[in-house]
Design a protein around this motif. Structure first.
Motif, mmCIF file in Angstrom:
data_model
loop_
_atom_site.group_PDB
_atom_site.id
_atom_site.type_symbol
_atom_site.label_atom_id
_atom_site.label_comp_id
_atom_site.label_asym_id
_atom_site.label_seq_id
_atom_site.Cartn_x
_atom_site.Cartn_y
_atom_site.Cartn_z
ATOM 1 N N ARG A 3 0.844 -1.204 0.000
ATOM 2 C CA ARG A 3 0.000 0.000 0.000
ATOM 3 C C ARG A 3 0.879 1.253 0.000
ATOM 4 O O ARG A 3 0.628 2.195 -0.759
ATOM 5 C CB ARG A 3 -0.930 -0.003 1.215
ATOM 6 C CG ARG A 3 -1.795 1.256 1.270
ATOM 7 C CD ARG A 3 -2.892 1.188 2.293
ATOM 8 N NE ARG A 3 -2.397 1.086 3.672
ATOM 9 C CZ ARG A 3 -3.167 1.107 4.742
ATOM 10 N NH1 ARG A 3 -4.474 1.227 4.606
ATOM 11 N NH2 ARG A 3 -2.653 1.007 5.953
ATOM 12 N N THR A 45 -4.899 -0.558 -2.612
ATOM 13 C CA THR A 45 -5.764 -0.659 -1.425
ATOM 14 C C THR A 45 -6.761 -1.820 -1.554
ATOM 15 O O THR A 45 -7.723 -1.901 -0.806
ATOM 16 C CB THR A 45 -6.550 0.648 -1.207
ATOM 17 O OG1 THR A 45 -7.290 0.923 -2.403
ATOM 18 C CG2 THR A 45 -5.637 1.817 -0.883
ATOM 19 N N LEU A 62 -4.766 -2.725 8.618
ATOM 20 C CA LEU A 62 -4.929 -1.825 7.458
ATOM 21 C C LEU A 62 -6.146 -0.912 7.587
ATOM 22 O O LEU A 62 -6.266 0.070 6.862
ATOM 23 C CB LEU A 62 -5.044 -2.639 6.169
ATOM 24 C CG LEU A 62 -3.846 -3.506 5.809
ATOM 25 C CD1 LEU A 62 -4.137 -4.340 4.578
ATOM 26 C CD2 LEU A 62 -2.605 -2.663 5.572
ATOM 27 N N GLN A 102 -10.428 1.147 5.242
ATOM 28 C CA GLN A 102 -10.332 1.764 3.913
ATOM 29 C C GLN A 102 -9.894 0.793 2.814
ATOM 30 O O GLN A 102 -10.005 1.101 1.637
ATOM 31 C CB GLN A 102 -9.365 2.965 3.933
ATOM 32 C CG GLN A 102 -9.782 4.088 4.881
ATOM 33 C CD GLN A 102 -11.260 4.445 4.739
ATOM 34 O OE1 GLN A 102 -11.761 4.601 3.626
ATOM 35 N NE2 GLN A 102 -11.965 4.533 5.860
ATOM 36 N N VAL A 103 -9.351 -0.373 3.219
ATOM 37 C CA VAL A 103 -8.910 -1.303 2.178
ATOM 38 C C VAL A 103 -10.019 -2.302 1.858
ATOM 39 O O VAL A 103 -10.870 -2.606 2.695
ATOM 40 C CB VAL A 103 -7.632 -2.090 2.571
ATOM 41 C CG1 VAL A 103 -6.478 -1.150 2.823
ATOM 42 C CG2 VAL A 103 -7.882 -2.994 3.763
ATOM 43 N N GLY A 119 -2.045 3.108 -7.056
ATOM 44 C CA GLY A 119 -2.960 1.964 -7.023
ATOM 45 C C GLY A 119 -3.500 1.580 -8.378
ATOM 46 O O GLY A 119 -4.419 0.759 -8.464
#
Ligand code: MUC
Ligand code: MG
Length: 367
Positions: free
Chosen positions: A151, A157, A182, A185-186, A341
């Motif tokens: 990340r 993500t 994490l 948000q992932v 990403g």
């Protein structure tokens, strides 16, 4: 434009970090580079990554089936006679990576000949995809450290977590550690490579219910017919068929029989032509797709992102485009770069990439 020669070049590039999962492990990329030459001087290229534990192909079988069966049949044919070429290839059962590499090399030639990227010929929907990174078996701490590094370095993500071990708890602990470390948000989803029984998978999904997983892939064998259907019926997220549905017909049966509610498309096993058939069927049947990764190197990844970005339905979810990061080297003259990403489709005609001949000479195994 006629096919004049087909080269099959076995090569081996070690991984810096092996990938381990329920149906096998990969320490070295032992692939076959396929080059199709034409009478107009254009050459198409593609990669065949054999996966013996899933499809029964090996580096030697890919080379042999192309040299002994496919190349003699294809010699002299027009590169644009794709349906005729596929009819000939499909006189032989199986051998998905060998057939797919030939198919994609022909699309590479088609793109070069009209000066347009293959991704535009396929559909031209967008120019990049979000990337999902695959996390193999390890301890919770090491898997979480890898995810954090990926990340931080690449902005990825979305993570696919390999599960399917015994005791089941080993994988549950990894998933929980990832969510805790994490944060919310992932995106996390799981792939069991058929390692659990249907009831083990049902228990695991119940235990992971609060983690907000977005997909569940091949948690148990599709051959466990009734158990698998019961699992799929009760699964709250799309249940992805990967290695259990590898042809358009298997995909249809899998979806209609209730063995899956989503499909993983891998260009390494259905090329561009077969992948479009699978994609359009899924659209027609109302099933989501994910662009999967057959543990591809950079050339295979270029094919996946070219196909995925070409259509709305295949670019919606993040594509599995980052396995090449764990290879110690690769064959392309210009390395792919994942940033923010996402991975962009190379812009040039055809597949838009070139093979580094010095590297190929270093890693090829046929002399
Ligand atoms: C996956 O999605 O299963 C493991 C074996 C293979 O062929 O692909 C990988 C990833
Ligand atoms: Mg899978």
């Amino acid at each position: 434009m006629k096919i004049t020669e087909i080269e099959t070049i076995p090569y081996a590039i070690p991984y810096t970090k092996p990938l381990r999962f329920a149906s096998g492990e990969v320490h070295t990329a032992e692939h076959v580079l396929v080059r199709v030459h034409t009478d107009e001087g254009l050459t198409g290229v593609a990669d065949a990554p054999p996966r013996p534990f899933t499809y029964g192909e090996t580096q030697k079988s890919v080379t042999a089936v192309i040299e002994d069966l496919f190349a003699p049949q294809l010699m002299g044919l027009d590169v644009f006679a794709r349906e005729r070429i596929h009819a000939l290839l499909h006189r032989t059962v199986g051998n998905p990576a060998a057939k797919s590499a030939l198919d994609m090399a022909l699309w590479d030639i088609a793109g070069q000949s009209c000066g347009r990227p293959v991704t535009e010929l396929l559909g031209g929907h967008t120019d990049r995809m979000r990337v999902s990174h695959m996390l193999g078996f390890d301890t919770p701490q090491r898997v979480a450290e890898e995810a954090e590094r990926i990340r931080a370095t690449y902005g990825i993500t979305v993570f696919k977590v390999k599960v399917g071990r015994h005791p089941v708890r080993a994988d549950l602990d990894v998933c929980r550690a990832l969510r805790e470390i994490l944060g919310e948000q992932v995106e996390l989803y799981v792939d069991g490579n058929r390692g659990w029984t249907a009831s083990e998978a049902a228990t695991a999904l119940r235990e992971l219910d609060d983690l907000g997983l977005t997909l569940a892939e091949e948690l148990c064998p599709a051959d466990d017919v009734l158990g698998r259907r019961r699992l799929v019926r009760h699964c709250r997220v799309p249940f992805v068929a990967d290695e259990s549905a590898t042809t358009p017909a298997e995909v249809t049966r899998s979806l209609l029989d209730g063995d899956a509610t989503a499909i993983s498309i891998k260009t390494a096993r259905t090329g561009f032509t077969g992948s479009q058939r699978v994609l359009f069927q899924c659209e027609g049947l109302g099933a989501e797709v994910v662009m999967g990764n057959q543990i591809d190197g950079q050339l295979g990844t270029v094919c996946t992102v070219a196909f995925g970005a070409a259509h709305a339905a295949s670019s919606r979810r993040a594509g599995e485009l980052s396995n090449f990061l764990d290879m110690s080297d690769d064959l392309l003259t210009e390395s792919l770069a994942i940033a923010g990403g996402t991975l962009a489709v190379p812009g040039g005609p055809g597949l838009g990439v070139a093979i580094d001949e010095d590297k190929l000479a270093r890693y090829r195994q046929d002399h």
